[in-house]
Design a protein around this motif. Structure first.
Motif, PDB file in Angstrom:
ATOM      1  N   ARG A   8       0.849  -1.199   0.000  1.00 51.68           N
ATOM      2  CA  ARG A   8       0.000   0.000   0.000  1.00 51.68           C
ATOM      3  C   ARG A   8       0.882   1.244   0.000  1.00 51.68           C
ATOM      4  NH1 ARG A   8      -5.224  -1.946   1.760  1.00 51.68           N
ATOM      5  NH2 ARG A   8      -4.948  -3.996   2.677  1.00 51.68           N
ATOM      6  N   PHE A   9       0.395   2.264  -0.684  1.00 51.13           N
ATOM      7  CA  PHE A   9       1.132   3.517  -0.788  1.00 51.13           C
ATOM      8  C   PHE A   9       0.219   4.674  -0.420  1.00 51.13           C
ATOM      9  CE2 PHE A   9       2.852   0.486  -3.788  1.00 51.13           C
ATOM     10  CZ  PHE A   9       4.208   0.527  -3.492  1.00 51.13           C
ATOM     11  N   ASN A  10       0.808   5.725   0.158  1.00 47.29           N
ATOM     12  CA  ASN A  10       0.043   6.922   0.506  1.00 47.29           C
ATOM     13  C   ASN A  10      -0.092   7.869  -0.678  1.00 47.29           C
ATOM     14  OD1 ASN A  10      -0.451   6.232   3.229  1.00 47.29           O
ATOM     15  ND2 ASN A  10       1.628   6.853   3.752  1.00 47.29           N
ATOM     16  N   LYS A  11       0.864   7.826  -1.583  1.00 46.48           N
ATOM     17  CA  LYS A  11       0.894   8.748  -2.721  1.00 46.48           C
ATOM     18  C   LYS A  11       1.013   7.956  -4.016  1.00 46.48           C
ATOM     19  CE  LYS A  11       1.553  12.534  -0.162  1.00 46.48           C
ATOM     20  NZ  LYS A  11       0.641  13.609  -0.054  1.00 46.48           N
ATOM     21  N   LEU A  12       0.346   8.444  -5.047  1.00 46.70           N
ATOM     22  CA  LEU A  12       0.421   7.806  -6.362  1.00 46.70           C
ATOM     23  C   LEU A  12       1.861   7.747  -6.856  1.00 46.70           C
ATOM     24  CD1 LEU A  12      -0.918   6.565  -8.856  1.00 46.70           C
ATOM     25  CD2 LEU A  12      -1.324   8.901  -9.684  1.00 46.70           C
ATOM     26  N   LYS A  13       2.614   8.809  -6.669  1.00 45.77           N
ATOM     27  CA  LYS A  13       4.012   8.864  -7.123  1.00 45.77           C
ATOM     28  C   LYS A  13       4.837   7.745  -6.486  1.00 45.77           C
ATOM     29  CE  LYS A  13       7.748  11.035  -8.870  1.00 45.77           C
ATOM     30  NZ  LYS A  13       8.656   9.979  -9.222  1.00 45.77           N
ATOM     31  N   GLU A  14       4.605   7.448  -5.206  1.00 51.02           N
ATOM     32  CA  GLU A  14       5.317   6.358  -4.530  1.00 51.02           C
ATOM     33  C   GLU A  14       4.997   5.017  -5.195  1.00 51.02           C
ATOM     34  OE1 GLU A  14       4.025   6.544  -0.471  1.00 51.02           O
ATOM     35  OE2 GLU A  14       5.043   8.448  -0.095  1.00 51.02           O
TER      36      GLU A  14
ATOM     37  N   ILE B 248       4.000   4.547  -8.350  1.00 51.66           N
ATOM     38  CA  ILE B 248       4.615   4.535  -9.679  1.00 51.66           C
ATOM     39  C   ILE B 248       6.114   4.267  -9.566  1.00 51.66           C
ATOM     40  CG2 ILE B 248       5.102   5.912 -11.748  1.00 51.66           C
ATOM     41  CD1 ILE B 248       2.154   5.062 -11.479  1.00 51.66           C
ATOM     42  N   ASP B 249       6.782   4.887  -8.604  1.00 56.00           N
ATOM     43  CA  ASP B 249       8.218   4.645  -8.401  1.00 56.00           C
ATOM     44  C   ASP B 249       8.478   3.169  -8.083  1.00 56.00           C
ATOM     45  OD1 ASP B 249       8.768   7.323  -8.887  1.00 56.00           O
ATOM     46  OD2 ASP B 249       8.941   7.844  -6.748  1.00 56.00           O
ATOM     47  N   HIS B 250       7.630   2.573  -7.269  1.00 54.78           N
ATOM     48  CA  HIS B 250       7.767   1.151  -6.928  1.00 54.78           C
ATOM     49  C   HIS B 250       7.596   0.284  -8.175  1.00 54.78           C
ATOM     50  CE1 HIS B 250       7.466  -2.513  -4.528  1.00 54.78           C
ATOM     51  NE2 HIS B 250       6.375  -2.810  -5.220  1.00 54.78           N
ATOM     52  N   VAL B 251       6.566   0.573  -8.958  1.00 52.28           N
ATOM     53  CA  VAL B 251       6.296  -0.187 -10.176  1.00 52.28           C
ATOM     54  C   VAL B 251       7.481  -0.055 -11.141  1.00 52.28           C
ATOM     55  CG1 VAL B 251       4.793  -0.261 -12.218  1.00 52.28           C
ATOM     56  CG2 VAL B 251       3.800  -0.100  -9.936  1.00 52.28           C
ATOM     57  N   HIS B 252       7.998   1.160 -11.307  1.00 50.30           N
ATOM     58  CA  HIS B 252       9.166   1.366 -12.178  1.00 50.30           C
ATOM     59  C   HIS B 252      10.386   0.596 -11.669  1.00 50.30           C
ATOM     60  CE1 HIS B 252       7.561   5.295 -14.136  1.00 50.30           C
ATOM     61  NE2 HIS B 252       7.255   4.236 -14.856  1.00 50.30           N
ATOM     62  N   ALA B 253      10.577   0.564 -10.343  1.00 48.58           N
ATOM     63  CA  ALA B 253      11.714  -0.164  -9.766  1.00 48.58           C
ATOM     64  C   ALA B 253      11.644  -1.656 -10.084  1.00 48.58           C
ATOM     65  CB  ALA B 253      11.777   0.064  -8.255  1.00 48.58           C
TER      66      ALA B 253
END
Length: 122
Positions: free
Chosen positions: A14-20, A22-27
Motif C-alpha cells: 500500500r502507498f500513501n501517494k500515487l508517485k510512490e 509509480i516509483d515502486h512499479v518502475h523499480a
C-alpha cells in the motif's frame, strides 16, 4: 487471495501517494501506460506499437479521464478508437476489459513467437 498470501505468492503493498506507487512499479521494471485520448496515444488495435513488456495500466475516470498529474506519471498512452459522432467515452470497466484483452492477446502472440524461435534452434 488468502491462500496466495499465506504461500508467499502474492504480496499486497500500500502507498500513501500515487508517485510512490509509480516509483515502486518502475523499480520492478514495469512500464505504466495510461488509457487516455491524447495526441500521443497509440490505438490499442496496433498492439505491436503500444505494448512493450511488463505493463501496468492506469485508467482515468469516466467523466474527465486522467488528470494532468496522473498523465505526467505515465510512460505512454493507449486509446480505444471509437467511431461516430457521439462522445468518446466508455464505462471504465468496459475500457479496462478491452485493454486487458488486447494486452493478453499481444502477450500470447509474443509467447508463441518465442516458442517457435526456440523450437527452430539446432
Amino acid at each position: 487471495i488468502k491462500p496466495l498470501l499465506k504461500k508467499g505468492l502474492l504480496q499486497i503493498v500500500r502507498f500513501n501517494k500515487l508517485k510512490e506507487c509509480i516509483d515502486h512499479v518502475h523499480a520492478l521494471g514495469i512500464k505504466v501506460v495510461g488509457v487516455e485520448i491524447d495526441e500521443t496515444s497509440v490505438d490499442v488495435e496496433n498492439t505491436g506499437d503500444c505494448f512493450f513488456g511488463d505493463t501496468a495500466f492506469m485508467m482515468g475516470n469516466e467523466g474527465q479521464g486522467m488528470n494532468e498529474k496522473q498523465m505526467s506519471l505515465c510512460d505512454g498512452f493507449v486509446k480505444i478508437s471509437q467511431y461516430g459522432g457521439g462522445t468518446a467515452s466508455l464505462n471504465v470497466s468496459v475500457a479496462a476489459g478491452i485493454i486487458l484483452h488486447r494486452f493478453y492477446a499481444w502477450e500470447q502472440s509474443q509467447s508463441r513467437h518465442q516458442n517457435k524461435e526456440e523450437l527452430s534452434k539446432p
